[in-house]
Design a protein around this motif. Structure first.
Motif, short mmCIF file in Angstrom:
data_model
loop_
_atom_site.label_atom_id
_atom_site.label_comp_id
_atom_site.label_asym_id
_atom_site.label_seq_id
_atom_site.Cartn_x
_atom_site.Cartn_y
_atom_site.Cartn_z
N LEU A 11 -31.55 33.81 6.84
CA LEU A 11 -31.55 33.15 8.14
C LEU A 11 -32.20 31.79 7.97
CD1 LEU A 11 -31.33 33.14 11.30
CD2 LEU A 11 -33.66 34.03 11.31
N ILE A 12 -31.44 30.73 8.24
CA ILE A 12 -31.97 29.37 8.14
C ILE A 12 -32.45 28.92 9.51
CG2 ILE A 12 -31.46 26.96 7.62
CD1 ILE A 12 -29.36 27.88 5.64
N VAL A 13 -33.72 28.58 9.60
CA VAL A 13 -34.30 28.06 10.84
C VAL A 13 -34.30 26.54 10.77
CG1 VAL A 13 -36.32 28.07 12.34
CG2 VAL A 13 -35.75 30.13 11.01
N GLN A 14 -33.84 25.90 11.84
CA GLN A 14 -33.82 24.44 11.89
C GLN A 14 -35.20 23.87 11.54
OE1 GLN A 14 -31.63 22.14 12.18
NE2 GLN A 14 -32.72 20.33 12.86
N PRO A 15 -35.29 22.98 10.53
CA PRO A 15 -36.59 22.48 10.09
C PRO A 15 -37.08 21.29 10.91
CG PRO A 15 -34.88 21.55 8.71
CD PRO A 15 -34.18 22.46 9.70
N ILE A 16 -38.38 21.11 10.91
CA ILE A 16 -38.99 20.00 11.64
C ILE A 16 -38.59 18.66 11.03
CG2 ILE A 16 -41.12 19.82 10.30
CD1 ILE A 16 -40.83 19.77 14.16
N ASN A 17 -38.17 18.68 9.75
CA ASN A 17 -37.79 17.44 9.07
C ASN A 17 -36.64 16.71 9.78
OD1 ASN A 17 -38.38 19.77 7.02
ND2 ASN A 17 -39.26 17.91 6.13
N HIS A 18 -35.79 17.48 10.47
CA HIS A 18 -34.65 16.89 11.18
C HIS A 18 -34.77 17.07 12.69
CE1 HIS A 18 -32.51 16.07 7.43
NE2 HIS A 18 -32.81 17.29 7.03
N MET A 19 -35.89 17.61 13.14
CA MET A 19 -36.17 17.82 14.56
C MET A 19 -34.97 18.45 15.27
SD MET A 19 -38.84 17.73 16.47
CE MET A 19 -40.01 16.59 15.73
N PHE A 20 -34.39 17.77 16.26
CA PHE A 20 -33.32 18.38 17.05
C PHE A 20 -31.92 17.98 16.57
CE2 PHE A 20 -36.96 17.74 20.02
CZ PHE A 20 -37.38 19.07 20.02
N ASP A 21 -31.85 17.27 15.45
CA ASP A 21 -30.56 16.93 14.84
C ASP A 21 -30.17 18.07 13.91
OD1 ASP A 21 -28.39 15.99 13.48
OD2 ASP A 21 -29.35 14.17 12.71
N HIS A 22 -29.24 18.90 14.37
CA HIS A 22 -28.87 20.10 13.64
C HIS A 22 -27.70 19.89 12.67
CE1 HIS A 22 -31.28 21.82 16.87
NE2 HIS A 22 -31.27 22.98 16.26
N SER A 23 -27.30 18.66 12.46
CA SER A 23 -26.07 18.41 11.69
C SER A 23 -26.17 18.90 10.25
CB SER A 23 -25.72 16.92 11.72
OG SER A 23 -26.79 16.12 11.25
N LEU A 24 -27.32 18.75 9.62
CA LEU A 24 -27.47 19.18 8.22
C LEU A 24 -27.37 20.70 8.12
CD1 LEU A 24 -29.71 20.31 5.92
CD2 LEU A 24 -27.96 18.66 5.26
#
Length: 237
Positions: free
Chosen positions: A111-124
């Motif tokens: 399960l990949i959790v959206q990282p803080i490194n990209h904040m709310f940009d989920h494109s990666l």
């Protein structure tokens, strides 16, 4: 590898003695010897069948990592997946590196959790989920912006991009605001409506957020809640 959505993707089997114990207790409530014998035979047959199923050859269980992150490599950040200002990565965490580590450790999926490194940009993360649909599922990050734009984004990520869960990070709420504000309630309710569990990051101690969590759970009981980072607690002195 079979997709996670396939019923055959979870072949683990368990034989619990609780079922047998429950059946034995039920025997005592039937008054006639005939009924007791029938139930005993039924219970015995069920137990034997379960034991045979448990001992029969079956595919090995999958090994899954329930919580991890990926972020762009410096090259990827230049090419279209920029870091959020102030959250530039200092360690390698791209998907290729993750797959190497998983292969070495014998891990089948994560399960990949959206990282803080990209904040709310989920494109990666979205690109990784689409490239490896049999390896990963995603947990998006709730955007608690005052304008409510995060509610529409949440629906898009779950419905269109197929994220399975959403993280609430209390520290991302505007200063002085709580998860129980109007936006937080709308996000929490929308997650329940869409069948997405809410993972609440209690990293600074659950005591700081327990009242908010209880209020949300009480007012929106259809929303499933997961408490993560509970190990980050201040030990008693």
């Amino acid at each position: 590898m079979a997709s996670w959505s396939s019923p055959a993707a979870a072949p683990c089997r368990f034989l619990s003695p609780l079922a047998t114990a429950a059946s034995s207790r039920a025997l005592l409530s039937f008054p006639t010897p005939t009924t007791r014998r029938r139930l005993l035979l039924s219970s015995t047959a069920t137990t034997i069948a379960a034991a045979m199923a448990a001992s029969s050859p079956s595919p090995p269980c999958k090994v899954l990592d329930s919580h991890l992150h990926v972020w762009a490599s410096p090259q990827q950040a230049k090419e279209g997946y920029p870091y959020f200002p102030g959250q530039e990565a200092t360690l390698r965490g791209d998907a290729d590196f993750l797959l190497e580590c998983m292969d070495e450790a014998g891990v089948d999926g994560a399960l990949i959790v959206q990282p803080i490194n990209h904040m709310f940009d989920h494109s990666l993360v979205t690109s990784v989920l689409k490239k490896y649909p049999s390896k990963f599922i995603g947990c998006c990050l709730a955007n608690p912006a005052d304008d409510g734009s995060g509610i529409k984004q949440l629906e898009h990520l779950i419905v269109q991009e197929k994220y399975r869960a959403v993280r609430f990070n209390p520290n991302l709420w505007p200063p002085g605001q709580k998860m129980t504000n109007e936006v937080g309630r709308s996000l929490f309710a929308k997650a329940g409506e869409l069948g997405a569990p809410v993972g609440i990051m209690t990293m600074k101690g659950i005591g700081l957020y327990i009242q908010e969590i209880e209020e949300l759970c009480r007012d929106y009981p259809e929303t499933t809640v997961i408490l993560d980072h509970m190990a980050f607690c201040k030990p008693p002195t």
